[in-house]
Each structure stands twice: as C-alpha cells, then as structure tokens.
Scaffold this motif. Structure first.
Motif, short mmCIF file in Angstrom:
data_model
loop_
_atom_site.label_atom_id
_atom_site.label_comp_id
_atom_site.label_asym_id
_atom_site.label_seq_id
_atom_site.Cartn_x
_atom_site.Cartn_y
_atom_site.Cartn_z
N UNK A 26 0.84 -1.20 0.00
CA UNK A 26 0.00 0.00 0.00
C UNK A 26 0.87 1.25 0.00
N UNK A 27 1.86 1.26 0.88
CA UNK A 27 2.78 2.40 0.95
C UNK A 27 3.61 2.49 -0.32
N UNK A 28 4.10 1.35 -0.78
CA UNK A 28 4.97 1.32 -1.97
C UNK A 28 4.24 1.87 -3.19
N UNK A 29 3.02 1.40 -3.43
CA UNK A 29 2.29 1.81 -4.63
C UNK A 29 1.92 3.28 -4.59
N UNK A 30 1.51 3.77 -3.41
CA UNK A 30 1.14 5.18 -3.30
C UNK A 30 2.34 6.07 -3.59
N UNK A 31 3.50 5.72 -3.03
CA UNK A 31 4.71 6.51 -3.25
C UNK A 31 5.13 6.48 -4.71
N UNK A 32 5.02 5.30 -5.33
CA UNK A 32 5.43 5.16 -6.73
C UNK A 32 4.53 5.95 -7.66
N UNK A 33 3.22 5.89 -7.45
CA UNK A 33 2.28 6.60 -8.31
C UNK A 33 2.45 8.11 -8.19
N UNK A 34 2.59 8.59 -6.96
CA UNK A 34 2.74 10.03 -6.75
C UNK A 34 3.97 10.56 -7.47
N UNK A 35 5.07 9.83 -7.41
CA UNK A 35 6.31 10.27 -8.06
C UNK A 35 6.21 10.14 -9.57
N UNK A 36 5.58 9.07 -10.04
CA UNK A 36 5.41 8.86 -11.48
C UNK A 36 4.64 10.03 -12.08
N UNK A 37 3.58 10.45 -11.44
CA UNK A 37 2.77 11.56 -11.95
C UNK A 37 3.51 12.88 -11.87
N UNK A 38 4.32 13.03 -10.87
CA UNK A 38 5.10 14.26 -10.73
C UNK A 38 6.16 14.39 -11.81
N UNK A 39 6.84 13.29 -12.10
CA UNK A 39 7.97 13.33 -13.03
C UNK A 39 7.57 13.22 -14.50
N UNK A 40 6.47 12.54 -14.79
CA UNK A 40 6.13 12.26 -16.19
C UNK A 40 4.85 12.93 -16.66
N UNK A 41 4.26 13.79 -15.84
CA UNK A 41 2.99 14.41 -16.22
C UNK A 41 3.06 15.15 -17.55
N UNK A 42 4.16 15.85 -17.79
CA UNK A 42 4.23 16.71 -18.98
C UNK A 42 4.46 15.96 -20.28
N UNK A 43 4.73 14.63 -20.24
CA UNK A 43 4.90 13.92 -21.52
C UNK A 43 3.55 13.70 -22.19
N UNK A 44 2.46 14.02 -21.50
CA UNK A 44 1.14 13.89 -22.12
C UNK A 44 0.97 14.87 -23.27
N UNK A 45 1.88 15.85 -23.38
CA UNK A 45 1.82 16.81 -24.48
C UNK A 45 2.39 16.24 -25.77
N UNK A 46 3.01 15.05 -25.70
CA UNK A 46 3.58 14.42 -26.89
C UNK A 46 2.56 13.43 -27.47
N UNK A 47 2.93 12.80 -28.60
CA UNK A 47 2.12 11.69 -29.11
C UNK A 47 2.44 10.49 -28.23
#
Length: 329
Positions: A26-47
């Motif tokens: 539970x802790x692992x997944x929450x930490x991983x998702x939060x960081x994933x969204x923080x670091x990769x959010x802006x690639x949604x502007x690409x194809x």
C-alpha cells in the motif's frame, strides 16, 4: 508473470497486506504513483502511446501521430468525409531499472519506505528524460536563440518562441533557471500551466536540456506530432519467481512495474522500479531547440552572463543594455 495492478490509493488508507517479508505494498504503490505523476505528467503533451502489453528491451512498437484533421465543417450536409491524417513512428523500447536493498527496519517504517521508493522511481524517470533530450539533440530540429538568462523575459514566449513555428508552439519546456524568470510575482498573474504567454499547452521545467542546441540548450518547444513516446510493461521471466506488482496512474495512463525479491543471507529485501519506454522524433518541423547562447552583439560590450550567475560588462545606466533586448523592452 502475475499482473496485479495497484492504482491510486488514498493516503489515509488502512495499511494492509504484507508480501515478501513485510513489504507493505500500500505504501509502496502510493509513493510510486505520486512520483510517477510528478515526473512524467508533462509527456502527455507528446504523441503518447501506452499499453499494458508486455514487451522487452529492444522491441519496437508503432506510435501513431496525428498530422492534421482538416477544417471544421459548418452546417454540413455531407457527413461521409474525413480529412484526419495520421502516420506512424517506430519507437524502440529501453528498459530503465533502479534496484535497491531494504533492511527490515526500512520495510517497517512507512516514511523511510516511501522515501526510498520515490527516489527509485524518480531516478528511473530522469533517465528516460535524459534519453528524450538526446533524441531531440540528434533530431536536427531548428535552433532558436533566446539569449542568456539575464536578458530572458516573459514577452519572449509570445514574441520569439511562439512565432518560430508555423502553427505556434503547443508546449514549451525550459531549464529551471529560465523557467524561474516566468514565475508570476502577482497573485492575479496568469497561471503558467493554463497557457500563459500564448502557449496553450503550458510551460514546463525539465532538467538536462544543456545537451540541446550544440550544448547551449535551455529547452525546447514542440507540438504533439513532433515527439512520439511509447511506454509498456517489461516482460519478466516467470521462472525467476519474483514478486511483481504493476502500479498505474489513471491520470496519465502510464504503468510502472515494481519487482521484489529477498536475500535470505543478509535478510535484505531488494526492490526495483522498472519502466519500459522509448522516444522517437516524428515531425521535426514542429520541434524547436532553444539556445541560450549570447547574441553576436555581446562582443561589442553589452551585458552577458559569465557563467557564474553574475552579469559582466557595462551596466544599463552606462549604456550597456543586453544586445538582444535593446529593441525588445
């Protein structure tokens, strides 16, 4: 491989389910998702092409890019028509991994566990961004000089960067120091993420842009069809008998694999964040590298940065206004 997907979990969720010698997923997944969204959010502007299918490093996948949709139809009576034009770009996948050992104490401390998982995911994401920058640097995309940071002003977004592309820039990515020059100081100022300065896709900060524009890069401007990004899940041999979990960000549609295995000899549990991703340049005409090189007139005595963050040369009062901005105040 067992594919068990863990999606966003509320931070106040009851801690549950221990696997692999007390590792709280539970802790692992929450930490991983939060960081994933923080670091990769802006690639949604690409194809962006994401899928749950398993691939391995070296595999290639086709990513669709949209070249155009034609003009909107007004009061049409003919519905059987389409001007939607697409093409595909071949993207080779690379596997980015960062394993780390966790002691029993670290596994039982939620804060320490979360911090370490976030560090692993952040390290993997930054490695991908580094390769994305390398792809842009090798693309041969046109370079637009926006001058040294000392002379960089918000007006350049609309006056220089936006018009440098035929259809305007959809999103701009800047080095943190250049980005900081755009941060609003007035509470009523426009939010950068909402499309301030005529950039509808927003302005984002990234690291590692120095490799662009002949190592004078400070960022890049792009439209969606300029860069194709593919993300898959790495295929793990089931014979290895590893504990694997897939964490997914519903916001981005991006999945990350976490694998875990124990070392009985040292009573250490190892965990690794795994991202299988690739990037390729699509339409480089909709891509611009941004350079922070000094203007040619700087040699005549105008103020420029000496690389230490301090300005050198005559002051403005002495008539030494930065050459690039003499006509842009």
């Amino acid at each position: 491989m067992n594919k068990k997907t863990l999606m966003n979990i509320p931070r106040n969720a009851v801690m549950e389910g221990n696997d692999v010698a007390g590792l709280n997923w539970t802790i692992v997944s929450q930490a991983a998702i939060a960081t994933l969204e923080e670091e990769l959010a802006s690639i949604s502007r690409f194809s962006l092409d994401v899928s749950g299918e398993f691939k391995t490093d070296g595999d290639s996948v086709k990513v669709e890019v949209i070249d155009g949709a034609g003009e909107a139809l007004k009061n049409t009576e003919d519905w059987n028509q389409s001007e939607l034009k697409t093409s595909s770009v071949s993207v080779t996948l690379n596997r980015y991994s960062r394993p780390a050992g966790l002691s029993y104490k670290e596994r039982k401390s939620g804060v320490q566990l979360a911090n370490k998982v976030q560090t692993l995911v952040r390290t993997v994401a930054k490695a991908f961004w580094k390769d994305l920058m390398a792809a842009i640097a090798d693309s041969g995309a046109e370079v637009v000089n926006i001058g040294p940071r000392a002379g960089f002003k918000p007006e350049m977004m609309a006056d220089v960067i936006w018009p440098s592309m035929t259809n305007g820039a959809d999103a701009v990515y800047l080095d943190r120091m250049y980005y900081s020059r755009l941060i609003p100081t007035n509470a009523l100022a426009l939010n950068l993420a909402d499309g301030a300065y005529s950039i509808p896709g927003g302005i984002h900060y990234v690291e590692g842009v120095n490799v662009l524009a002949g190592n004078a890069g400070v960022g890049f401007a792009t439209r969606p069809d300029a860069l194709a990004v593919a993300i898959r899940l790495p295929n793990i041999d089931p014979k290895l008998n590893l504990e694997t979990q897939v964490v997914e960000s519903p916001k981005l549609g991006i999945s990350l694999l976490l694998k875990c295995w124990p070392d009985q000899g040292t009573e250490t549990v190892y965990i690794s964040a795994e991202l299988l991703a690739g990037v390729a340049v699509g339409n480089k005409n909709h891509l611009r590298q941004l350079s922070g090189a000094a203007s040619e007139t700087a040699a005549e005595g105008e103020s420029v940065e000496d690389g230490s963050g301090e300005e050198t040369g005559p002051t403005e009062e002495e008539g030494g206004l930065t050459g690039f901005w003499r006509n842009h105040r």
